[in-house]
Scaffold this active site. Structure first.
Site, PDB file in Angstrom:
ATOM      1  N   TYR A  98       4.650  -0.170   5.643  1.00 37.48           N
ATOM      2  CA  TYR A  98       3.954   1.021   4.849  1.00 37.48           C
ATOM      3  C   TYR A  98       4.071   0.799   3.551  1.00 37.48           C
ATOM      4  O   TYR A  98       5.318   1.393   3.239  1.00 37.48           O
ATOM      5  CB  TYR A  98       4.332   2.036   5.631  1.00 37.48           C
ATOM      6  CG  TYR A  98       3.131   3.117   5.338  1.00 37.48           C
ATOM      7  CD1 TYR A  98       2.809   3.327   3.584  1.00 37.48           C
ATOM      8  CD2 TYR A  98       2.877   4.199   6.471  1.00 37.48           C
ATOM      9  CE1 TYR A  98       2.122   4.256   3.302  1.00 37.48           C
ATOM     10  CE2 TYR A  98       2.411   5.559   5.148  1.00 37.48           C
ATOM     11  CZ  TYR A  98       1.603   5.324   4.086  1.00 37.48           C
ATOM     12  OH  TYR A  98       1.391   6.773   4.015  1.00 37.48           O
ATOM     13  N   LYS A 143       0.901  -2.517   4.325  1.00 40.98           N
ATOM     14  CA  LYS A 143       0.354  -1.234   4.929  1.00 40.98           C
ATOM     15  C   LYS A 143       0.491  -0.829   3.174  1.00 40.98           C
ATOM     16  O   LYS A 143       0.804   0.262   3.261  1.00 40.98           O
ATOM     17  CB  LYS A 143       0.054  -0.032   5.415  1.00 40.98           C
ATOM     18  CG  LYS A 143      -1.112   1.371   5.261  1.00 40.98           C
ATOM     19  CD  LYS A 143      -0.260   2.124   5.812  1.00 40.98           C
ATOM     20  CE  LYS A 143      -1.392   3.540   5.597  1.00 40.98           C
ATOM     21  NZ  LYS A 143      -0.904   4.535   6.295  1.00 40.98           N
TER      22      LYS A 143
END
Length: 262
Positions: free
Chosen positions: A78, A106
């Site tokens: 992330y 992500k």
């Protein structure tokens, strides 16, 4: 999401991606170990944020500990510059060389960060994927950066409409001229609701909108003092009404819905 909830969802046959956001690396590792134990489908590896967050060495060790704790689970980093750290290509490939379960990003840093990830990381080979992580960048991510999926806030509120946007964006990425125009129209119409994802109150906004959509359980927050102001609530409610009225008409137009039905 609580640990018992992870187990219940996996037991029900629902693919679960476990986030490893935690107060320290040891707690993050425990989450990864738990994910592997209950049979989760993958991990979202959250950067270290409370101390030494800007240190490459600290982040490297943090990431390695999480990836080592569940080596059989596919994992995406992330990536969010808003946390004070952006994973660059050299660190990503250093980690991937030792931890092949690291399969992608992500990207929550916005259009420029997503373009960097596509240019320098995720197009390195077919085994690395890019996930759109900010609601305002769905079109940019799929069409201009080769993203294969999106993790969105507004998608919890308007799942059908966001899946429609994703379908159009995927078709646009394949060269469909009409789909590109329609995707841009839908993205623009969702713009204000999507922009909540970029602010500190994103969770409060999307939970409030979930309540409006018939899910009263989302009225509860972790901290009782967390709440939108009356003005924020009124703004969100007006924008949701406006979008739904627009979509009800727009989605009936020729070319707007055919791709979504395929």
């Amino acid at each position: 999401m609580s640990w018992p909830t992870h187990h219940s969802l996996v037991a029900a046959g629902i693919p679960v991606i476990v986030g490893t956001g935690a107060i320290n690396s040891a707690s993050a590792v425990a989450l990864a170990e738990h994910a592997a134990k209950v049979g989760a489908a993958g991990l979202m590896v959250i950067p270290r944020v409370l101390s030494r967050g800007s240190s490459v060495a600290a982040q490297r060790n943090h990431f390695k500990a999480i990836l080592s704790a569940a080596p059989a689970l596919p994992a995406v980093i992330y990536n969010s510059p808003h946390y004070g750290f952006q994973t660059r290509a050299d660190l990503f490939f250093e980690l991937r060389s030792a931890h092949p379960n690291l399969i992608g990003f992500k990207e929550f840093g916005g259009a420029a960060a997503m373009t960097y990830a596509a240019e320098h990381i995720t197009n390195h080979d077919d085994g690395i994927v890019l996930m759109v992580g900010v609601d305002t960048c769905v079109f940019h991510g799929f069409v201009k950066c080769g993203a294969v999926g999106a993790i969105t806030g507004i998608g919890n509120v308007l799942p059908k409409e966001v899946l429609h946007l994703v379908a159009l964006a995927k078709a646009a990425a394949e060269g469909d001229v009409d789909a590109r125009l329609r995707a841009q129209e839908l993205s623009e119409a969702l713009e204000v609701l999507s922009m909540y994802d970029e602010g500190a109150d994103l969770v409060l906004y999307y939970k409030h909108l979930m309540v409006l959509e018939g899910n009263p359980e989302y009225a509860l927050n972790f901290n009782p003092t967390d709440e939108l102001s009356p003005s924020q609530r009124a703004h969100a409610e007006a924008q949701l009404r406006q979008f739904k009225s627009w979509y009800a008409v727009w989605s009936k137009q020729s070319g707007a819905v055919e791709i979504y039905r395929k």
